[in-house]
Write an enzyme that holds these catalytic residues in place. Structure first.
Site, PDB file in Angstrom:
ATOM      1  N   TYR A 181       6.756  13.106  24.605  1.00 51.54           N
ATOM      2  CA  TYR A 181       6.339  12.140  23.992  1.00 51.54           C
ATOM      3  C   TYR A 181       7.050  12.235  22.431  1.00 51.54           C
ATOM      4  O   TYR A 181       7.472  13.395  22.373  1.00 51.54           O
ATOM      5  CB  TYR A 181       4.905  12.124  23.952  1.00 51.54           C
ATOM      6  CG  TYR A 181       4.433  13.507  23.071  1.00 51.54           C
ATOM      7  CD1 TYR A 181       4.215  13.415  21.717  1.00 51.54           C
ATOM      8  CD2 TYR A 181       4.030  14.553  23.773  1.00 51.54           C
ATOM      9  CE1 TYR A 181       3.725  14.706  21.063  1.00 51.54           C
ATOM     10  CE2 TYR A 181       3.573  15.859  23.259  1.00 51.54           C
ATOM     11  CZ  TYR A 181       3.419  15.870  21.953  1.00 51.54           C
ATOM     12  OH  TYR A 181       3.090  16.973  21.321  1.00 51.54           O
ATOM     13  N   CYS A 182       7.048  11.099  21.926  1.00 50.35           N
ATOM     14  CA  CYS A 182       7.760  11.368  20.465  1.00 50.35           C
ATOM     15  C   CYS A 182       7.068  10.093  19.926  1.00 50.35           C
ATOM     16  O   CYS A 182       6.312   9.529  20.238  1.00 50.35           O
ATOM     17  CB  CYS A 182       9.431  11.093  20.554  1.00 50.35           C
ATOM     18  SG  CYS A 182       9.650   9.856  21.360  1.00 50.35           S
ATOM     19  N   THR A 183       7.420   9.506  18.718  1.00 51.41           N
ATOM     20  CA  THR A 183       6.942   8.675  17.835  1.00 51.41           C
ATOM     21  C   THR A 183       6.861   7.535  18.455  1.00 51.41           C
ATOM     22  O   THR A 183       5.563   6.706  18.644  1.00 51.41           O
ATOM     23  CB  THR A 183       7.504   8.717  16.530  1.00 51.41           C
ATOM     24  OG1 THR A 183       7.769   9.943  15.972  1.00 51.41           O
ATOM     25  CG2 THR A 183       6.813   7.732  15.348  1.00 51.41           C
TER      26      THR A 183
END
Length: 298
Positions: A181-183
């Site tokens: 996951y990331c922004t």
């Protein structure tokens, strides 16, 4: 009323410079500000302005064949959260130092992780007890917000990920279901492919990233803390119930407040509570920064 949009699209671009000129002219004509990166792999942007102008930008951008399927993520904010409108061509739209390894076709990144909607993330966690969340951001971002019990690699920039993945630290995870996951999702498009290329067998990514997950579940799901963003807002919360997980680098009080290092040649941030910000000598990233600032004044 103003808004900010975040977006990206991996698609082959034969003439990035031409796309740059078109995007700069379009954004300037609509009085937008923000940052747009373009490479042979696609486009990555964050722009803000009057909502009607942003809608016109979205409509015009989607008219480019390779960009018609872009998922635009809307967020509170304004053009004033950015100093200018910057459009640049780079070797990569996210700097992993993997320009030659990354393969992109008209469907996006080749060999990346399986996309999961937020609801599907919960379904996977409910059915598989060994799911591992793997943070695709920099460590300082995870300090104020992350998925519960997530693995947070020791990264200062995205360029550190390949070394981390090849260090052997995470070899015990290679046969487990990994949710990256990331922004907004873009870094995980690349990270998930890099992980699969290095022997991780079952790799997923959250479609739309933390932003879309937060829209779906707020602070009532698996996310905890604040989201670090790269404009003048610094951080955003998904609800009034956001948990504060960050700790002041001086007194360990709970905080999500970042301040720029007081040494003007340092680009790092200081995680610091409001009480400590009133003490000027604490607004430095390191003791070395403080010493160098003092020498400048001597």
């Amino acid at each position: 009323m103003q808004k900010i949009i975040l977006y990206y699209q991996f698609t082959p671009l034969s003439d990035p410079e031409a796309v740059k000129l078109w995007q700069k002219t379009l954004a300037d004509s609509l009085n937008l500000r923000g940052r747009i990166l373009i490479s042979k792999h696609g486009i990555n942007g964050t722009v803000g302005g009057d909502i009607d102008d942003v809608k016109k930008y979205v409509k015009a951008t989607k008219q480019f064949p390779g960009f018609k399927d872009i998922l635009f993520k809307w967020s509170d904010g304004s053009r004033e959260d950015f100093p200018r409108m910057s459009v640049k061509v780079r070797n990569e739209i996210v700097a992993f130092d993997a320009a030659d390894e990354l393969k992109v076709d008209e469907n996006g990144v080749v060999g990346g992780g399986i996309h999961l909607k937020p609801k599907q993330v919960h379904e996977l966690v409910e059915t598989r007890k060994d799911v591992v969340f793997f943070d695709g951001r920099n460590a300082h971002e995870a300090a104020i917000g992350k998925f519960k019990n997530a693995v947070v690699p020791d990264t200062h920039t995205s360029r550190d990920f390949i070394k981390e993945l090849e260090s052997g630290k995470y070899d015990d995870l290679k046969d487990k279901p990994i949710v990256t996951y990331c922004t907004g999702g873009i870094r995980c498009e690349i990270l998930s492919a890099l992980m699969k290329n290095r022997g991780f067998q079952e790799v997923y990514q959250i479609d739309g990233g933390i932003v879309k997950y937060g829209e779906a579940y707020g602070d009532d799901g698996l996310w905890e803390g604040s989201l670090r963003v790269f404009d003048d807002r610094m951080t955003v919360n998904f609800s009034e119930n956001a948990k504060t997980i960050g700790e002041c680098s001086h007194c360990s009080s709970k905080t999500s407040n970042y301040e720029n290092c007081a040494f003007d040649q340092c680009n790092d941030l200081v995680l610091i509570c409001k009480d400590c910000t009133i003490q000027p000598d604490r607004l430095f990233h390191t003791d070395a920064c403080r010493t160098r600032a003092q020498l400048q004044l001597a």
